[in-house]
Design an enzyme around this catalytic site. Sequence first.
Site, PDB file in Angstrom:
ATOM      1  N   ILE A   1       0.837  -1.210   0.000  1.00  0.00           N
ATOM      2  CA  ILE A   1       0.000   0.000   0.000  1.00  0.00           C
ATOM      3  C   ILE A   1       0.872   1.260   0.000  1.00  0.00           C
ATOM      4  O   ILE A   1       0.416   2.335   0.339  1.00  0.00           O
ATOM      5  CB  ILE A   1      -0.952  -0.009   1.226  1.00  0.00           C
ATOM      6  CG1 ILE A   1      -0.154  -0.106   2.548  1.00  0.00           C
ATOM      7  CG2 ILE A   1      -1.949  -1.156   1.133  1.00  0.00           C
ATOM      8  CD1 ILE A   1      -1.009   0.078   3.807  1.00  0.00           C
ATOM      9  N   ASP A   2       2.164   1.100  -0.378  1.00  0.00           N
ATOM     10  CA  ASP A   2       3.130   2.191  -0.181  1.00  0.00           C
ATOM     11  C   ASP A   2       3.386   3.045  -1.429  1.00  0.00           C
ATOM     12  O   ASP A   2       4.151   4.020  -1.365  1.00  0.00           O
ATOM     13  CB  ASP A   2       4.457   1.628   0.357  1.00  0.00           C
ATOM     14  CG  ASP A   2       5.055   0.535  -0.539  1.00  0.00           C
ATOM     15  OD1 ASP A   2       4.847   0.563  -1.762  1.00  0.00           O
ATOM     16  OD2 ASP A   2       5.739  -0.352   0.013  1.00  0.00           O
TER      17      ASP A   2
ATOM     18  N   HIS B   1      -4.456  -4.633  -2.664  1.00  0.00           N
ATOM     19  CA  HIS B   1      -4.801  -4.356  -1.260  1.00  0.00           C
ATOM     20  C   HIS B   1      -4.971  -2.849  -1.020  1.00  0.00           C
ATOM     21  O   HIS B   1      -4.911  -2.388   0.114  1.00  0.00           O
ATOM     22  CB  HIS B   1      -3.736  -4.944  -0.321  1.00  0.00           C
ATOM     23  CG  HIS B   1      -3.782  -6.440  -0.257  1.00  0.00           C
ATOM     24  ND1 HIS B   1      -2.800  -7.216   0.318  1.00  0.00           N
ATOM     25  CD2 HIS B   1      -4.718  -7.329  -0.687  1.00  0.00           C
ATOM     26  CE1 HIS B   1      -3.120  -8.496   0.220  1.00  0.00           C
ATOM     27  NE2 HIS B   1      -4.267  -8.595  -0.396  1.00  0.00           N
TER      28      HIS B   1
ATOM     29  N   GLY C   1       9.244 -11.281  -3.164  1.00  0.00           N
ATOM     30  CA  GLY C   1       9.068 -10.854  -1.774  1.00  0.00           C
ATOM     31  C   GLY C   1       7.686 -11.043  -1.199  1.00  0.00           C
ATOM     32  O   GLY C   1       7.184 -10.171  -0.505  1.00  0.00           O
ATOM     33  N   THR C   2       7.090 -12.202  -1.482  1.00  0.00           N
ATOM     34  CA  THR C   2       5.803 -12.504  -0.826  1.00  0.00           C
ATOM     35  C   THR C   2       5.809 -13.932  -0.305  1.00  0.00           C
ATOM     36  O   THR C   2       6.336 -14.824  -0.964  1.00  0.00           O
ATOM     37  CB  THR C   2       4.596 -12.267  -1.774  1.00  0.00           C
ATOM     38  OG1 THR C   2       3.392 -12.641  -1.087  1.00  0.00           O
ATOM     39  CG2 THR C   2       4.701 -13.013  -3.088  1.00  0.00           C
TER      40      THR C   2
HETATM   41  P1  OAD Z   1       5.047 -11.469   4.201  1.00  0.00           P
HETATM   42  O1  OAD Z   1       5.623 -10.785   5.381  1.00  0.00           O
HETATM   43  O2  OAD Z   1       4.060 -12.545   4.453  1.00  0.00           O
HETATM   44  O3  OAD Z   1       6.223 -12.069   3.308  1.00  0.00           O
HETATM   45  C1  OAD Z   1       7.341 -11.301   2.975  1.00  0.00           C
HETATM   46  C2  OAD Z   1       8.241 -12.096   2.066  1.00  0.00           C
HETATM   47  O4  OAD Z   1       9.288 -11.228   1.679  1.00  0.00           O
HETATM   48  C3  OAD Z   1       8.880 -13.335   2.700  1.00  0.00           C
HETATM   49  O5  OAD Z   1       8.781 -14.434   1.806  1.00  0.00           O
HETATM   50  C4  OAD Z   1      10.341 -12.908   2.894  1.00  0.00           C
HETATM   51  O6  OAD Z   1      11.249 -14.000   2.780  1.00  0.00           O
HETATM   52  C5  OAD Z   1      10.511 -11.943   1.731  1.00  0.00           C
HETATM   53  N1  OAD Z   1      11.595 -10.948   1.861  1.00  0.00           N
HETATM   54  C6  OAD Z   1      12.096 -10.365   2.971  1.00  0.00           C
HETATM   55  N2  OAD Z   1      13.069  -9.491   2.660  1.00  0.00           N
HETATM   56  C7  OAD Z   1      13.205  -9.512   1.309  1.00  0.00           C
HETATM   57  C8  OAD Z   1      14.041  -8.835   0.359  1.00  0.00           C
HETATM   58  N3  OAD Z   1      14.953  -7.928   0.731  1.00  0.00           N
HETATM   59  N4  OAD Z   1      13.891  -9.138  -0.950  1.00  0.00           N
HETATM   60  C9  OAD Z   1      12.973 -10.043  -1.363  1.00  0.00           C
HETATM   61  N5  OAD Z   1      12.154 -10.704  -0.520  1.00  0.00           N
HETATM   62  C10 OAD Z   1      12.262 -10.450   0.798  1.00  0.00           C
HETATM   63  O7  OAD Z   1       4.433 -10.320   3.272  1.00  0.00           O
HETATM   64  P2  OAD Z   1       3.374 -10.488   2.078  1.00  0.00           P
HETATM   65  O8  OAD Z   1       3.513 -11.784   1.397  1.00  0.00           O
HETATM   66  O9  OAD Z   1       3.452  -9.253   1.280  1.00  0.00           O
HETATM   67  O10 OAD Z   1      -2.300  -7.946   3.681  1.00  0.00           O
HETATM   68  O11 OAD Z   1       2.014 -10.459   2.887  1.00  0.00           O
HETATM   69  C11 OAD Z   1       0.825 -10.478   2.156  1.00  0.00           C
HETATM   70  C12 OAD Z   1      -0.258  -9.720   2.879  1.00  0.00           C
HETATM   71  O12 OAD Z   1      -0.306 -10.124   4.266  1.00  0.00           O
HETATM   72  C13 OAD Z   1      -0.019  -8.236   2.996  1.00  0.00           C
HETATM   73  O13 OAD Z   1      -0.406  -7.529   1.829  1.00  0.00           O
HETATM   74  C14 OAD Z   1      -0.927  -7.840   4.139  1.00  0.00           C
HETATM   75  C15 OAD Z   1      -0.565  -8.959   5.101  1.00  0.00           C
HETATM   76  O14 OAD Z   1      -1.521  -9.288   6.032  1.00  0.00           O
HETATM   77  C16 OAD Z   1      -3.304  -7.362   4.374  1.00  0.00           C
HETATM   78  O15 OAD Z   1      -3.101  -6.788   5.421  1.00  0.00           O
HETATM   79  C17 OAD Z   1      -4.633  -7.479   3.730  1.00  0.00           C
END
Ligand code: OAD
Length: 271
Positions: A105-106, A121, A217-218
């Site tokens: 959301i940034d 989102h 990064g998800t």
């Molecule tokens: P997560 O915190 O679940 O996952 C973050 C991912 O980023 C993990 O797989 C990490 O290994 C990876 N990561 C960390 N540092 C990194 C880097 N420098 N480069 C690449 N990858 C890296 O976050 P999301 O998958 O985005 O939704 O979470 C999905 C949703 O959960 C969010 O949009 C939010 C949250 O609840 C809502 O609130 C509706």
Amino acid sequence: MIALRDAVHALQSAQSIVVFTGAGVSAESGIATFRDSGGFWQRFPPERFASWNGLRRTAIHTPGELIEFLIALLEPVAMAQPNAAHRAIADLQEFRSTTVITQNIDELHQEAGSTSVCEIHGTLFDLIDSRGRFVGRIGRRDLLKIVNRLMRCRSGPFKLPRLLAAIQPLAGLRLWHSETRGAYRPRIVMFGDALAEPDWTRACGAAANCDAMLVVGTSGLVWPAATLPIDARQRGAVIISVDPEASGESINLRGNAGEILPRIIQGIANT
Ligand code: OAD
């Protein structure tokens, strides 16, 4: 690095590319992820902070904790700038038709120059009324002002009314505007909400029709967003994962997005 070569080849062979991003793409801009150790949901349990009802209850019972949550959420976004990963993703559109689908959301993809971005989102910067109608925009500077005001609410009595006054540029009640009277808040998707439209419908279409998807990064744990790479794979797209954690994808580039994505772009530009 064979996986990097494979990724470059797959992207060069694709007519249409989707980049699907999560919190990890903004980690190197100073914004914490949700589920890594020390992540957002470890410090602020989702039951109390990830839904509108949870936030309402927290505001009433423990406003001091809501102040800390809002500072932790808003301050990094207020200070953030696009990093090398956002810039590399924006550069990709110079070579191929590229749609970015983000859970973030940034607005850092747009700031880096990506022109086709689906924010499934929502975004912290658009304000909507209780019927979902657009009522205005705020900027990073406004967020920073709110953070400074919230910091002053940390000590002293009457935390809830002071907190509500502090966040007024972002959320509150408009009593006197004839057109936009009523409650307003940022256009973000919380747990239990429907995904943001028309972005979600557009994202599903792009994922279904792409030849290659870069998943950056998800954790892939949040639905329905997590269905996008599954759907793309089932329809024959090559899926390339960029993440420090291992993924089950056939092309798996383990590491930080800010290091790996510029190398991919360099590979595409040089061949
Ligand atoms: P997560 O915190 O679940 O996952 C973050 C991912 O980023 C993990 O797989 C990490 O290994 C990876 N990561 C960390 N540092 C990194 C880097 N420098 N480069 C690449 N990858 C890296 O976050 P999301 O998958 O985005 O939704 O979470 C999905 C949703 O959960 C969010 O949009 C939010 C949250 O609840 C809502 O609130 C509706």
